[in-house]
Write a protein that holds these residues in place. Structure first.
Motif, PDB file in Angstrom:
ATOM      1  N   GLN A  26      12.344  55.033  15.176  1.00  0.00           N
ATOM      2  CA  GLN A  26      10.713  54.124  16.329  1.00  0.00           C
ATOM      3  C   GLN A  26      10.367  54.206  15.195  1.00  0.00           C
ATOM      4  OE1 GLN A  26      12.511  50.834  17.727  1.00  0.00           O
ATOM      5  NE2 GLN A  26      14.534  51.423  16.869  1.00  0.00           N
ATOM      6  N   SER A  27       9.565  55.344  15.636  1.00  0.00           N
ATOM      7  CA  SER A  27       7.856  55.445  15.348  1.00  0.00           C
ATOM      8  C   SER A  27       7.636  55.975  13.742  1.00  0.00           C
ATOM      9  CB  SER A  27       7.730  56.887  16.585  1.00  0.00           C
ATOM     10  OG  SER A  27       9.035  57.599  16.002  1.00  0.00           O
ATOM     11  N   ALA A  28       8.970  55.705  13.111  1.00  0.00           N
ATOM     12  CA  ALA A  28       8.359  56.331  11.354  1.00  0.00           C
ATOM     13  C   ALA A  28       7.217  54.767  10.927  1.00  0.00           C
ATOM     14  CB  ALA A  28       9.420  56.465  10.752  1.00  0.00           C
ATOM     15  N   GLY A  29       6.791  55.588  10.356  1.00  0.00           N
ATOM     16  CA  GLY A  29       5.468  54.523  10.028  1.00  0.00           C
ATOM     17  C   GLY A  29       5.899  53.656   8.689  1.00  0.00           C
ATOM     18  N   GLU A  30       7.080  54.671   7.651  1.00  0.00           N
ATOM     19  CA  GLU A  30       7.267  54.380   6.995  1.00  0.00           C
ATOM     20  C   GLU A  30       8.965  52.914   6.911  1.00  0.00           C
ATOM     21  OE1 GLU A  30       7.515  57.347   7.284  1.00  0.00           O
ATOM     22  OE2 GLU A  30       6.022  58.172   5.821  1.00  0.00           O
ATOM     23  N   GLY A  31       8.958  52.383   6.140  1.00  0.00           N
ATOM     24  CA  GLY A  31       9.834  51.615   6.412  1.00  0.00           C
ATOM     25  C   GLY A  31      11.573  52.582   6.119  1.00  0.00           C
ATOM     26  N   ILE A  32      12.544  51.992   6.429  1.00  0.00           N
ATOM     27  CA  ILE A  32      13.906  52.503   6.518  1.00  0.00           C
ATOM     28  C   ILE A  32      14.728  51.529   6.712  1.00  0.00           C
ATOM     29  CG2 ILE A  32      15.013  54.573   7.308  1.00  0.00           C
ATOM     30  CD1 ILE A  32      12.871  56.180   9.150  1.00  0.00           C
ATOM     31  N   VAL A  33      15.749  52.137   5.695  1.00  0.00           N
ATOM     32  CA  VAL A  33      16.662  50.854   5.881  1.00  0.00           C
ATOM     33  C   VAL A  33      18.038  51.388   5.123  1.00  0.00           C
ATOM     34  CG1 VAL A  33      17.369  48.474   4.596  1.00  0.00           C
ATOM     35  CG2 VAL A  33      15.023  48.847   5.278  1.00  0.00           C
ATOM     36  N   ALA A  34      19.436  50.948   6.464  1.00  0.00           N
ATOM     37  CA  ALA A  34      20.209  51.665   5.192  1.00  0.00           C
ATOM     38  C   ALA A  34      21.358  50.882   5.046  1.00  0.00           C
ATOM     39  CB  ALA A  34      20.958  51.862   7.021  1.00  0.00           C
ATOM     40  N   LEU A  35      21.750  51.666   3.836  1.00  0.00           N
ATOM     41  CA  LEU A  35      22.561  49.856   3.842  1.00  0.00           C
ATOM     42  C   LEU A  35      24.060  50.467   3.257  1.00  0.00           C
ATOM     43  CD1 LEU A  35      20.342  49.218   0.241  1.00  0.00           C
ATOM     44  CD2 LEU A  35      20.511  48.208   1.931  1.00  0.00           C
TER      45      LEU A  35
ATOM     46  N   ARG B 261       8.126  45.436  10.107  1.00  0.00           N
ATOM     47  CA  ARG B 261       6.975  44.525   9.833  1.00  0.00           C
ATOM     48  C   ARG B 261       6.051  44.546   8.803  1.00  0.00           C
ATOM     49  NH1 ARG B 261       5.611  48.371  12.889  1.00  0.00           N
ATOM     50  NH2 ARG B 261       4.732  50.365  11.219  1.00  0.00           N
ATOM     51  N   MET B 262       6.630  45.490   7.985  1.00  0.00           N
ATOM     52  CA  MET B 262       6.430  45.296   6.781  1.00  0.00           C
ATOM     53  C   MET B 262       7.255  44.200   5.433  1.00  0.00           C
ATOM     54  SD  MET B 262       5.985  49.229   5.098  1.00  0.00           S
ATOM     55  CE  MET B 262       6.402  50.084   6.174  1.00  0.00           C
ATOM     56  N   LEU B 263       8.495  43.681   5.127  1.00  0.00           N
ATOM     57  CA  LEU B 263       9.073  43.053   5.272  1.00  0.00           C
ATOM     58  C   LEU B 263       8.405  41.269   5.742  1.00  0.00           C
ATOM     59  CD1 LEU B 263      11.943  44.757   3.793  1.00  0.00           C
ATOM     60  CD2 LEU B 263      10.006  44.334   2.983  1.00  0.00           C
TER      61      LEU B 263
ATOM     62  N   MET C   4       9.078  42.012  -2.139  1.00  0.00           N
ATOM     63  CA  MET C   4       8.449  40.852  -1.474  1.00  0.00           C
ATOM     64  C   MET C   4       8.882  40.478   0.107  1.00  0.00           C
ATOM     65  SD  MET C   4       9.424  36.744  -2.890  1.00  0.00           S
ATOM     66  CE  MET C   4      11.162  37.561  -2.857  1.00  0.00           C
ATOM     67  N   ARG C   5       7.956  39.702   0.510  1.00  0.00           N
ATOM     68  CA  ARG C   5       8.538  39.569   2.222  1.00  0.00           C
ATOM     69  C   ARG C   5       8.804  38.583   2.303  1.00  0.00           C
ATOM     70  NH1 ARG C   5       2.660  41.421   1.254  1.00  0.00           N
ATOM     71  NH2 ARG C   5       1.423  42.735   2.149  1.00  0.00           N
ATOM     72  N   ARG C   6       8.706  38.543   3.491  1.00  0.00           N
ATOM     73  CA  ARG C   6       9.503  36.875   3.914  1.00  0.00           C
ATOM     74  C   ARG C   6       9.167  35.687   3.326  1.00  0.00           C
ATOM     75  NH1 ARG C   6      12.266  35.097   9.854  1.00  0.00           N
ATOM     76  NH2 ARG C   6      13.303  33.232   9.639  1.00  0.00           N
ATOM     77  N   ASP C   7       7.554  35.756   3.574  1.00  0.00           N
ATOM     78  CA  ASP C   7       7.095  34.518   3.934  1.00  0.00           C
ATOM     79  C   ASP C   7       6.610  34.149   1.751  1.00  0.00           C
ATOM     80  OD1 ASP C   7       5.071  36.549   2.648  1.00  0.00           O
ATOM     81  OD2 ASP C   7       3.309  36.033   4.363  1.00  0.00           O
ATOM     82  N   GLY C   8       7.066  35.055   1.158  1.00  0.00           N
ATOM     83  CA  GLY C   8       7.039  35.714  -0.250  1.00  0.00           C
ATOM     84  C   GLY C   8       5.828  36.119  -1.011  1.00  0.00           C
ATOM     85  N   SER C   9       4.856  35.931  -0.313  1.00  0.00           N
ATOM     86  CA  SER C   9       3.788  37.303  -1.048  1.00  0.00           C
ATOM     87  C   SER C   9       4.223  39.000  -1.075  1.00  0.00           C
ATOM     88  CB  SER C   9       2.759  37.591   0.397  1.00  0.00           C
ATOM     89  OG  SER C   9       3.047  38.126   1.693  1.00  0.00           O
TER      90      SER C   9
END
Length: 807
Positions: free
Chosen positions: A147-156, A171-173, A224-229
């Motif tokens: 929850q507090s990590a500054g890096e994005g972490i995704v499990a697949l 937040r980043m994506l 790529m973010r959700r808004d395309g940027s």
């Protein structure tokens, strides 16, 4: 029957074997909670041998109100109970802390259904409980880290679909994790290299992780973010493996946009710093203000989009501005290097003088009159910036910068501009200082040459005075040893210059006085004061005494150059002439004293003779002669007083051992003796003597005689009343006590004041004229002073000063 007995005998053995070999702790208690039987596991668990438990009450050994209530309830209701991980603390072993137990309590009933005992079975699950707590703690920690990590972490999962994502990834994506869950991460966000083609599915690190179990770290790619940027990322993909089989992957990524900007800024700063260092070296190596300006502008052209640039130098004494250097690529507003302008002819001069930077828009140039406006109009400069170069609050120069378009300077460019302006200011100031130093050095060299010639002439004059002086002059070091002496000093002391060299100051005096002189010298030297002492006895080389006026002066140099000037003036001939004169004066005094004595004693003696004659006649007639005898007796006493005063005259010259006495005590003693006279004359007496006034060394009787003489004179000067004021204060240089006795009498006329201290001079009808004379002699023997200040109609002030001994 035999078969049944065998079976019945075997059953307890089997039950005992089970109890003794099970890990479960089992105890059988009677209805009173006393131990009947326990197995080995129970004894080990509670830490008490089985033989010490049997027959003992359970709650006497292990008191616990809650558990006792449970046991009694099972006994009374006949219903069993069971607990999972119930906490318990051993009273006899608190160091074990809280333990946890799975336990059951089963009632044993008789044939009537009444509970006759209880079977307690216990299983220690403390380690299991703590392990579960540890697992839960680790689970919570991992959750907090995610929850507090500054890096994005995704499990697949094993097909690349999102299982979970932490808040940083959301937040980043720009995707909430609920919408991310189930979507293929590569297809959704991964676009490959920022400066290359999109990544193919088979080459994507996420695919390599969950399909082949390959760990990959990548940088310089974009998500790529959700808004395309898109944004640049650095990410790592790691496979999740369970029992040797890849079941998914973890993707950890971070947005490196700011890092790339920082790296770019660092590269820019590095280039600028190299340029600043080169500029700084060029400025330091510059020999003139023009070279300083040229080096600064060379660097500014590299970091700023300049169209024109120039540096001016301000000359306050002449109220002029000098054009130091103009960028050769620009010819216009500032003409050529070296041109001079008046300060007040410069545009925006008031703002620049206050240290304010001025930015001039191209539209404002039309408002500038004269050659400035015309030059700027044809220069191609769209915007002008004038940067004041100030040392403290003083304007020393101006940096002019011209731009072909309105500049949008970055923070880094503004920072570089400020640094160059600072370097330029320092460089111009250094150039100015160098010029001043060179001029000062030339002036100093000229003045040194002039002073050298003057000193040489002064030294020749001093040497002539030093050698030809009739006064003995010598230089001493700070320890009092002779360094050099003139011819007069050698003649006075009867020693050659060689004999004087290294001689100690105290060796000039008689042997009995040397220790005191050495102590006085050391005290004087510490105070760095000048010392003058008249008529001091010194010893010549031949052993004969000489009398000199002594003068010492401490001359302070730079520590090691301190020295002392000693001057001795020979007054031996004058002293001898004075002594001869005093002897003649003493003989004259003796004659006057004899005549005065004859006159003073003759009067009471004539009265005595007359009274005795009358007494003889009255006695012959049988009358009373007591009255005549009393008068005769009074006249004899008066004669005795006159003789006593004369006898005291030589004794006043004796000097016995003095003692330390309070000045206030002396004054109060005398005032007490004359109190009746003070009252009779109606005088007002005031005393102002501080409580911390130091004691003084005196012969108490003689000091009292001085105070009595002075105070008595003051009383007699005020027959119709008045005020008597006595004050005292401590003096520093020289160290002592000053006492003033002031009256408000008629005062003394100047003619009389000239004879106050002469013996046998008196303005009183019955006075001998010895009071003030003896007082002065006593003060001289005390090495003190007595002064009289009197003006007719304004009263008289007598000042007494007593020295204090050197510490």
């Amino acid at each position: 029957m035999g078969k049944k007995r065998v079976t019945s005998d075997a059953e307890p053995d089997i039950l005992g074997l089970i109890m003794e070999h099970t890990h479960t702790q089992i105890a059988y208690l009677d209805a009173e909670m006393n131990f009947v039987r326990v197995n080995a596991a129970y004894a080990r668990g509670c830490g008490v041998p089985a033989e010490e438990l049997v027959g003992k009450n359970h709650f006497a050994l292990f008191p616990n109100a809650e558990n006792q209530a449970i046991f009694e309830r099972v006994r009374d209701t006949g219903e069993m109970v069971a607990y999972q991980a119930k906490p318990f603390i051993f009273p006899n072993a608190p160091e074990r802390g809280v333990t946890y137990w799975d336990w059951t309590l089963v009632p044993v009933k008789d044939r009537e259904g009444k509970t006759k005992g209880l079977v307690l079975s216990l299983l220690d699950v403390t380690e299991r409980k703590r392990a579960m707590e540890r697992v839960e703690y680790l689970r919570r920690q991992n959750e907090l880290i995610l929850q507090s990590a500054g890096e994005g972490i995704v499990a697949l999962d094993d097909h690349g679909r999102v299982i979970s994502a932490n808040p940083a990834a959301e937040r980043m994506l720009g995707w909430p994790k609920e919408e991310l869950r189930g979507k293929n991460l590569h297809e959704l966000v991964h676009i490959g290299h920022t400066d290359g083609p999109a990544a193919q599915g088979a080459e994507c690190p996420t695919v390599l992780a969950y399909e082949r179990g390959i760990t990959t770290r990548r940088s310089g790619e974009a998500f790529m973010r959700r808004d395309g940027s898109t944004f640049p990322v650095e990410f790592t993909t790691t496979p999740m493996i369970d029992d040797g089989r890849t079941v998914g992957a973890v993707v950890i990524f971070q947005d490196i946009t700011e890092r790339l900007k920082a790296e770019e800024a660092l590269r820019y700063y590095a280039e600028c710093l190299r340029g600043l260092q080169e500029t700084d070296r060029a400025i330091l190596a510059a020999q003139s203000a023009e070279e300083v300006a040229r080096a600064a502008l060379r660097f500014l052209r590299e970091v700023l989009p300049l169209t024109a640039a120039a540096v001016w130098e301000v000359h306050w004494p002449s109220q002029e501005v000098k054009v130091l250097f103009v960028d050769p690529a620009y010819a216009g507003a500032w003409s050529s290097s070296g041109r001079l302008y008046r300060l007040h002819d410069i545009p925006f001069w008031p703002e620049l003088a206050k240290g304010q930077m001025v930015v001039i828009d191209g539209s404002e140039t039309q408002d500038i009159d004269g050659e400035w406006g015309r030059a700027w109009a044809h220069s191609g400069v769209i915007e002008m910036m004038a940067v004041p170069l100030c040392v403290g609050e003083t304007l020393t120069g101006v940096l002019w910068l011209g731009f072909g378009a309105s500049p949008l300077l970055s923070t880094e460019q503004r920072d570089m501009l400020e640094r160059v302006a600072d370097q330029l200011t320092i460089g111009l100031y250094q150039a100015w200082l160098r010029q001043r130093i060179e001029q000062h050095a030339a002036d100093l060299e000229r003045r040194v040459d002039e002073r050298t010639r003057a000193l040489q002439a002064s030294e020749r004059r001093f040497r002539a005075i030093y050698e030809s002086s009739l006064v003995g002059i010598a230089l001493l070091d700070t320890d009092g040893r002779f360094l050099s002496a003139n011819e007069a000093m050698g003649r006075l002391l009867g020693l050659s210059k060689t004999e004087l060299e290294g001689l100690g100051f105290e060796r000039l005096f008689p042997e009995a006085d040397r220790a005191r002189r050495k102590a006085l010298f050391d005290e004087w030297r510490r105070g760095h004061r000048s010392l003058e002492e008249p008529e001091v006895q010194v010893v010549r080389g031949s052993g004969k005494p000489a009398w000199v006026n002594l003068h010492l002066t401490f001359v302070s140099g730079s520590g090691e150059d301190d020295y002392i000037v000693l001057m001795l003036e020979d007054v031996t001939p004058l002293r001898r002439a004075h002594e001869t004169l005093l002897e003649a004066e003493r003989m004259a005094v003796v004659g006057r004293m004899a005549a005065s004595l004859a006159h003073e004693i003759n009067n009471p003696l004539q009265a005595v003779i007359g009274c005795l004659g009358l007494a003889e006649e009255v006695s012959a007639e049988g009358g009373n002669i007591a009255r005549y005898l009393a008068v005769a007796q009074n006249e004899v006493r008066r004669a005795a007083e006159i003789i006593a005063q004369l006898r005291a005259l030589p004794h006043a010259r004796d000097w016995d051992n003095p003692r330390m006495v309070s000045p206030r005590q002396l004054v109060e003693h005398v005032l007490e003796a004359v109190n009746n006279e003070v009252i009779r004359h109606g005088l007002e007496v005031g005393i102002d003597m501080p409580a911390d006034l130091p004691d003084i060394p005196v012969l108490e009787g003689q000091a009292q005689q001085v105070f009595l003489n002075v105070i008595w004179n003051a009383i007699e000067a005020m027959p119709d009343g008045g005020a008597l004021r006595i004050a005292a204060t401590k003096t520093e240089y020289p160290d002592g006590v000053r006492i003033t006795i002031r009256d408000t009498g008629a005062g003394i006329d100047p003619a009389t004041a000239d004879h106050l201290f002469e013996p046998f001079y008196s303005t009183k009808a019955r006075g001998l004229g010895l009071g003030l004379y003896l007082s002065r002699e006593i003060m001289r023997k005390h090495e003190g002073t007595i002064l009289v200040d009197s003006r007719p109609g304004q009263g008289t002030t007598v000042t007494l000063w007593f020295p204090r001994p050197s510490t």
